[in-house]
Motif scaffolding. Structure first.
Motif, mmCIF file in Angstrom:
data_model
loop_
_atom_site.group_PDB
_atom_site.id
_atom_site.type_symbol
_atom_site.label_atom_id
_atom_site.label_comp_id
_atom_site.label_asym_id
_atom_site.label_seq_id
_atom_site.Cartn_x
_atom_site.Cartn_y
_atom_site.Cartn_z
ATOM 1 N N ALA A 134 0.806 -1.057 -0.050
ATOM 2 C CA ALA A 134 -0.058 -0.068 0.092
ATOM 3 C C ALA A 134 0.623 1.193 -0.083
ATOM 4 C CB ALA A 134 -1.281 0.051 1.183
ATOM 5 N N PRO A 135 1.952 1.430 0.873
ATOM 6 C CA PRO A 135 2.642 2.605 0.787
ATOM 7 C C PRO A 135 3.318 2.755 -0.413
ATOM 8 C CG PRO A 135 3.114 1.404 2.764
ATOM 9 C CD PRO A 135 2.436 0.455 2.032
ATOM 10 N N SER A 136 3.522 2.047 -1.249
ATOM 11 C CA SER A 136 4.356 2.252 -2.790
ATOM 12 C C SER A 136 3.302 2.824 -3.743
ATOM 13 C CB SER A 136 4.883 0.669 -3.276
ATOM 14 O OG SER A 136 5.644 0.244 -2.248
ATOM 15 N N LEU A 137 2.044 2.833 -3.559
ATOM 16 C CA LEU A 137 0.974 3.107 -4.449
ATOM 17 C C LEU A 137 1.101 4.663 -4.394
ATOM 18 C CD1 LEU A 137 -1.992 0.675 -3.811
ATOM 19 C CD2 LEU A 137 -0.017 0.565 -5.560
ATOM 20 N N ALA A 138 1.584 5.312 -3.553
ATOM 21 C CA ALA A 138 1.785 6.797 -3.304
ATOM 22 C C ALA A 138 3.046 7.244 -3.928
ATOM 23 C CB ALA A 138 1.727 7.278 -1.926
ATOM 24 N N TRP A 139 3.791 6.133 -4.597
ATOM 25 C CA TRP A 139 5.185 6.890 -4.977
ATOM 26 C C TRP A 139 5.078 7.700 -6.199
ATOM 27 C CZ3 TRP A 139 9.348 2.503 -4.053
ATOM 28 C CH2 TRP A 139 9.341 2.399 -2.762
ATOM 29 N N PRO A 140 3.934 7.427 -7.232
ATOM 30 C CA PRO A 140 3.906 8.115 -8.206
ATOM 31 C C PRO A 140 3.757 9.726 -7.777
ATOM 32 C CG PRO A 140 2.601 6.317 -8.794
ATOM 33 C CD PRO A 140 2.980 6.311 -7.411
ATOM 34 N N VAL A 141 3.221 10.051 -6.752
ATOM 35 C CA VAL A 141 2.859 11.312 -6.247
ATOM 36 C C VAL A 141 4.270 11.752 -5.632
ATOM 37 C CG1 VAL A 141 1.662 12.759 -4.507
ATOM 38 C CG2 VAL A 141 0.504 10.708 -5.674
ATOM 39 N N TRP A 142 5.075 10.885 -4.894
ATOM 40 C CA TRP A 142 6.250 11.398 -4.524
ATOM 41 C C TRP A 142 7.279 11.819 -5.604
ATOM 42 C CZ3 TRP A 142 10.136 6.964 -2.150
ATOM 43 C CH2 TRP A 142 11.071 7.621 -1.718
#
Length: 359
Positions: A314-322
């Motif tokens: 789940a935390p990796s799904l925010a990586w595009p925003v990062w």
């Protein structure tokens, strides 16, 4: 590097010609085709070229390489006829090569680079050969990333040249756009840094918990396997890398990101060269964005219902925003740090107040 707008087009053309020659080699039966089921890392969703075949992809690579060589040469010479087509080709090549074709293996190898350097001298624990950790298919991704970066530079230089902008700084006669004014840059640049520093902290929290013996976001059975295999310490290493990256990200809006602090005694008080932050931050933003898109592809294939193991995905799904936030923060840092152009004389330091007041 100061003359990159003059050689970027030629470099992109040479890269395209060489990679196109590789495509021709594979099309004629040569070994080492790194895509599709030939990839030793293959799994559904890992790569956008996961189902590519030598018979179709190799000739296409050869043709695109030849077209890229011609387009790169035209861009380097500043050909204006067909500007929209050339510019579109260049930016499309830049995006596809840096973000679409590459995947999370680039990020993994960059993160583990210090350990790999040690293993090169000491050997891999367990006797695993280095060729399995860094196979040709992964090296190929770095070659593709390098080509994408060259096409990015070529596209930007061509856009400046054909829009009558300065070939050194990219400024035009009309002055900065509204979003690049000092007030706007301070506002969105700060928010970009906050987002770019906060998202990896969500990932790091679970890995720090695992190292402390807390199975946060995973099952007890999985945590015991991590403990027995020693992989929880590998997670801790990645978390420390991520924490260091978050701290460096904060430097994009701090005084110590522009002037060396006192604890770096041999440089204290001297200006930090802007490119020392801009180049690595720009590259990291691209590979984080690419890695994040990979994790989305993998979840689309495997589903989103494994909530007992949410910390593993789940935390990796925010990586595009990062990745996007880090790119924006880096751009804001560049706009603040650039001085008056020594060629066209336009511009100056974006921030009007002294650096001490900003810090």
């Amino acid at each position: 590097m100061a003359k990159w707008p003059h050689w970027a087009g030629y470099a992109a053309a040479v890269w395209s010609l060489c990679y196109g020659a590789l495509g021709l080699f594979w099309a004629l039966g040569g070994s080492g085709f790194p895509f599709g089921r030939s990839d030793p890392d293959w799994e559904p969703g890992l790569s956008v070229l996961g189902e590519a075949t030598r018979e179709v992809a190799a000739p296409l690579i050869a043709v695109l390489g030849a077209l890229g060589a011609v387009a790169g040469l035209a861009i380097a010479r500043g050909v204006r006829r067909g500007r929209a087509v050339l510019l579109g080709f260049a930016w499309l090549a830049a995006v596809v090569l840096t973000v679409v074709v590459t995947d999370n293996r680039v990020l993994m190898l960059v993160a583990y680079a210090p350990l790999l350097a040690v293993f090169a001298f000491t050997g891999v624990p367990g006797g695993q050969p280095m060729s399995e950790l860094v196979p040709w298919s992964r090296i190929n991704l770095f070659i593709i990333l390098a080509g994408g970066l060259l096409w990015t530079l070529a596209a930007l230089a061509y856009q400046w040249r054909t829009a009558a902008r300065c070939m050194t700084c990219g400024r035009g006669r009309q002055g900065p756009a509204r979003w690049a004014t000092p007030q706007a840059v301070r506002r969105w640049g700060l928010w970009a840094v906050v987002v770019a520093a906060a998202i990896p902290a969500l990932y790091d929290a679970s890995r720090f918990a695992w190292a402390a013996g807390i199975p946060l976001g995973v099952t007890e059975e999985f945590w015991r396997w991590l403990d027995e295999s020693g992989l929880r310490w590998g997670g801790l290493f990645l978390s420390l890398i991520g924490l260091g990256g978050a701290i460096l990200t904060l430097g994009l809006v701090q005084r110590w990101g522009e002037v060396y602090p006192r604890w770096i005694w041999f440089k204290a008080g001297r200006p930090v060269p802007p490119m020392l932050a801009i180049i690595p931050a720009s590259i990291v933003s691209l590979i984080v964005l690419s890695g994040g898109l990979t994790y989305w592809r993998l979840r689309v294939v495997h589903g989103f219902d494994d909530w007992a193991m949410w910390a593993t995905w789940a935390p990796s799904l925010a990586w595009p925003v990062w990745g996007v936030a880090l790119a924006a923060a880096t751009l804001a840092y560049y706009l603040r740090r650039r001085g008056a152009c020594r060629v066209c004389g336009r511009g100056g330091r974006l921030e009007a107040e002294p650096a001490a007041e900003r810090g």
